[in-house]
Structure formats: C-alpha cells, structure tokens
Design an enzyme around this catalytic site. Structure first.
Site, PDB file in Angstrom:
ATOM      1  N   TYR A  38     109.818 -24.219-100.524  1.00  0.00           N
ATOM      2  CA  TYR A  38     110.861 -24.121 -99.495  1.00  0.00           C
ATOM      3  C   TYR A  38     111.925 -25.338 -99.590  1.00  0.00           C
ATOM      4  CZ  TYR A  38     108.534 -20.682 -96.702  1.00  0.00           C
ATOM      5  OH  TYR A  38     107.892 -19.527 -96.436  1.00  0.00           O
ATOM      6  N   LYS A  68      96.960 -19.850-105.794  1.00  0.00           N
ATOM      7  CA  LYS A  68      97.047 -19.097-106.827  1.00  0.00           C
ATOM      8  C   LYS A  68      97.091 -19.359-107.904  1.00  0.00           C
ATOM      9  CE  LYS A  68      98.505 -14.342-107.511  1.00  0.00           C
ATOM     10  NZ  LYS A  68      97.397 -13.560-107.279  1.00  0.00           N
ATOM     11  N   ASP A 102      95.767 -13.751-102.343  1.00  0.00           N
ATOM     12  CA  ASP A 102      96.104 -12.496-101.958  1.00  0.00           C
ATOM     13  C   ASP A 102      94.710 -11.931-101.464  1.00  0.00           C
ATOM     14  OD1 ASP A 102      94.995 -13.299-104.581  1.00  0.00           O
ATOM     15  OD2 ASP A 102      95.582 -11.471-105.518  1.00  0.00           O
ATOM     16  N   ASP A 106     103.018 -20.502 -94.365  1.00  0.00           N
ATOM     17  CA  ASP A 106     103.886 -19.785 -93.569  1.00  0.00           C
ATOM     18  C   ASP A 106     103.267 -18.386 -93.182  1.00  0.00           C
ATOM     19  OD1 ASP A 106     106.218 -19.115 -92.147  1.00  0.00           O
ATOM     20  OD2 ASP A 106     107.380 -19.423 -93.664  1.00  0.00           O
ATOM     21  N   ASP A 141     100.920 -16.881 -89.541  1.00  0.00           N
ATOM     22  CA  ASP A 141     101.288 -15.793 -88.786  1.00  0.00           C
ATOM     23  C   ASP A 141     100.461 -14.700 -88.747  1.00  0.00           C
ATOM     24  OD1 ASP A 141     103.629 -17.274 -88.122  1.00  0.00           O
ATOM     25  OD2 ASP A 141     105.093 -15.802 -88.637  1.00  0.00           O
TER      26      ASP A 141
END
Ligand SMILES: NC(=O)c1ccc[n+]([C@@H]2O[C@H](COP(=O)([O-])OP(=O)(O)OC[C@H]3O[C@@H](n4cnc5c(N)ncnc54)[C@H](O)[C@@H]3O)[C@@H](O)[C@H]2O)c1
Length: 366
Positions: A142, A196, A228, A252, A256
């Site tokens: 980000y 990852k 994943d 992020d 959620d």
C-alpha cells in the site's frame, strides 16, 4: 499505569453516539481500578471540516500525540462526500494514523456465544472462535515505491501499465513480529504467521525474520501458513487460530473475512499500536443511515475501550471484565437492531444505543 490521558475524537454520524457509551465505560473502569483518567475531546472528520475547514487540525494532531491513547468514533458522511479526496473527512483518519505512527493493527474476531446464529458458519464450526489478526498497517504494497501508471516503452501501439511495489525491510517485519509475539504471550501462546513465501521474495524474507524472532519467544508456538490456505482455513476451522500476524495487504483481506464470521460490524473493535502511541476505534463507519435514531450498536466502541484498558492501561483483568459484562448482556437477550435475530422470538429484547451502554455498565457494577 495509574494515570492515563485519553483524547476522544467522536467524529460524525453514529461516532458520537457510540463514543459517549464507550467513554462512560472507560470512566467507570478507571474509577474502580484506581486509575486517574484525564480525558479531552476534539472535533474530527466532518465535524472538524464544519468548524475549521479541515478534517483534522494541527492542534488536534498535537493533542493526539500528547495523549497516552486516542479513542475514535467514526468519520464521514454524505454531507462531505462532494469534497476532493484530500479534504474529505476520511482523510483525517489517514492523517491521524500516520501522525501516530501506529504500525500494528489488532482486530479481534470473537464469536460471543449468544450471537452464534448471526455467524454465517455452521455453529459446530464456529462455536468458541476467538482469535486476533495482527496486521502490519503502515508498510507493504500500500505504501511501496515505485508505483504508478505508465506508458509501456517500445510498444507499437499505446500500452499502459499499472504497478505497485510490495516491500518490507527486516526491521519492519521484526517490529510487527514482536508486537504479535507479545499479543500471543497474553493469550494462548499460538502465533500463525501468514505469507506467500512460495512465490514472493518479500514473503520469504518475512518468514525468515519471523522464524528467527521465534527463537526469542520459546514460550510461543510459531507456525506458518500461505495466505490462500489461511483464507480457506478461516472458513473451514476458525477455532484453530489464536493470533495471526500478516502483512498490510493480506491483513486487510483476512481481517474483514474474520470480521464477517462474528456476525455484525457493530461488534468489531480494533487497536492500532505503535512504539509511542495508540489508537482505539470500532471497525465500522459513521452509518449515516441510522445516525440520530438511537439504533447504533455501541458494543464495538465499548470493546475498543476494553482493548485500551488491556494494551494502554495494562490492566488485562479489567479488559476481561468488560468483555464478560458484554457477554452477560448478550446472554440476557438484549440486542440492538443489527444483532437481533429474526428467529429468536421473545428470547430477545431490542434496545437503543444508550440502553445497551447502560446495561453493560450495570453488569460491570454487579
Ligand atoms: N473508521 C471509519 O471512521 C470509517 C470506516 C468505514 C467507513 N467510514 C465512512 O462511514 C460512512 C458510511 O460508510 P458505510 O456505510 O460504507 O459503512 P458503515 O460501517 O458506516 O455502515 C455499513 C452498514 O453497517 C451498519 N452499521 C455500521 N455500524 C453499525 C453499528 N455500530 N450499529 C449498527 N449498525 C451499524 C450501517 O447502518 C450500515 O447499514 C462513509 O462516509 C465512509 O467513508 C468511516
């Protein structure tokens, strides 16, 4: 801590409605725990735009930096949506987070027994689910440079490319790692680092640093999981997790997903911690659709106070008392409209924001 300075920034919409209930709980706990509370309040977001033309003033930022903790309600609303993004209410939140240098975002995902029916998973899968996502908040893709949208050189016809950079230094990984290990120490001492590393170099470094750090926390059981798989495991078996630590982007998304498992956005607290500052806020926004109607659920804001009591006041026993009081209020059948269940019938009673706040206070006093 026997003395604490808190800056309250209630903000807009339901922000002030839920913050007033949260502050009442904070006052009560400080009084009972023998902590001297100094609390100041400042306009923030749209409320600050109306008064001063900017979503957060330099004076408010200075007050926030001088406080031990900032308690935020929510910002934004249609009244300010027409403004350019730099001047909008939400920009105040980004400026505040940046000024406080809060890099560790803690998002608990706990399923209260009384709200099992609000969870989208089968009860036997989710029952007892109680974990925290620790998300790195001010680094990663980000913020990474270079970034942009450019014309691709040498292409025979105009080809445009958008790109971002995912990067972490070992120091950045170490500081979020330490924060997560410390959180794990106060819980079941199980830390899952999510990355990852099979594809991304930045993740390989993340895993290496987390593994090295683990040697300094022999009391915490460290494991690793690819993102994943983590997304899948949250649905298949969320009870396996205690603390999850991950990067800004993965956090992020996973926080959620985890939040959705708890039933309502009105139940989700958060803490953003740095080396010197701390910001506590419910995850939800200003909910303009229900602002002023007494329908807002104040429990996310009250549970954010529980996090303040835990992490800033360092009184985990009082944080637990707040959570237990919330648990008992829900078990007694009280519900704000957002957590009412259509099939519960007479077992539940719909209450207003202030009635819910008063019920938590009453439970805390008993
Ligand atoms: N941290 C923040 O301050 C923050 C976060 C998200 C959105 N926002 C801003 O809030 C405004 C509204 O955004 P949105 O509608 O996308 O998200 P929202 O979280 O405000 O509302 C989404 C839905 O959830 C409900 N809801 C939210 N909190 C609730 C609570 N405590 N009790 C009961 N119901 C609740 C709302 O009524 C609405 O139906 C926008 O201006 C947005 O930019 C601010």
């Amino acid at each position: 801590m026997n003395k604490v300075r808190v800056l309250s920034v209630p903000g807009d919409g339901i922000g002030p409605e839920v913050t007033v209930q949260a502050v009442a709980v904070l006052r009560h706990v400080c009084e009972r725990a023998g902590v001297s509370l100094e609390i100041d309040e400042a306009p923030f977001g749209g409320a600050s735009i109306d008064l001063f033309g900017v979503p957060v003033t330099e004076e408010t930022l200075e007050k926030a930096k001088a406080a031990d903790a900032v308690l935020l309600g929510a910002v934004g609303g249609p009244k300010w949506d027409h403004l350019p993004s730099e001047q909008r209410a939400e920009k105040g939140l980004l400026n505040l987070r940046a000024a406080l240098e809060v890099y560790a975002n803690l998002r608990p995902a706990k399923l209260f027994p009384a709200l099992e029916s609000a969870c989208p998973l089968k009860p036997e899968r989710a029952r007892g689910m109680d974990f925290v996502v620790v998300r790195e908040l001010i680094g990663g893709i980000y913020f990474g440079q270079p970034r942009g949208v450019v014309q691709v050189e040498g292409a025979t016809h105009g080809v445009t490319k958008g790109f971002n950079t995912a990067s972490y230094t070992d120091d950045e990984v170490r500081r979020i790692g330490k924060a997560a290990f410390e959180v794990a120490r106060t819980r079941k001492k199980k830390l899952m680092s999510v990355d990852k590393a099979n594809v991304l170099e930045v993740s390989a470094l993340w895993r290496k640093v987390m593994t090295e750090l683990g040697a300094s926390y022999p009391d915490v059981q460290l494991s690793h999981m690819y993102v994943d798989n983590a997304a899948m495991q949250l649905i298949l078996n969320p009870r396996q997790f205690d603390v999850i630590v991950t990067s800004n982007l993965f956090g992020d998304i996973l926080s959620d997903e985890a939040g959705a498992l708890t039933g309502s956005i009105g139940m989700l607290p958060s803490a953003s911690l740095g080396d010197r500052h701390a910001l506590y806020e419910p995850v939800h926004g200003s909910a303009p659709d229900i602002a002023g109607l007494g329908k807002a659920n104040p429990l996310a804001a009250i549970l954010s106070v529980a996090m303040l009591v835990h992490h800033t006041l360092k009184r985990p026993e009082w944080a637990q008392k707040i959570e237990a009081a919330v648990d008992r209020v829900l078990a007694s059948g009280l519900r704000t409209a957002d957590i009412a269940s259509a099939d519960a019938g007479g077992a539940q009673r719909i209450v207003t924001t202030s009635q819910m706040g008063a019920a938590v206070l009453e439970q805390l006093s008993s």
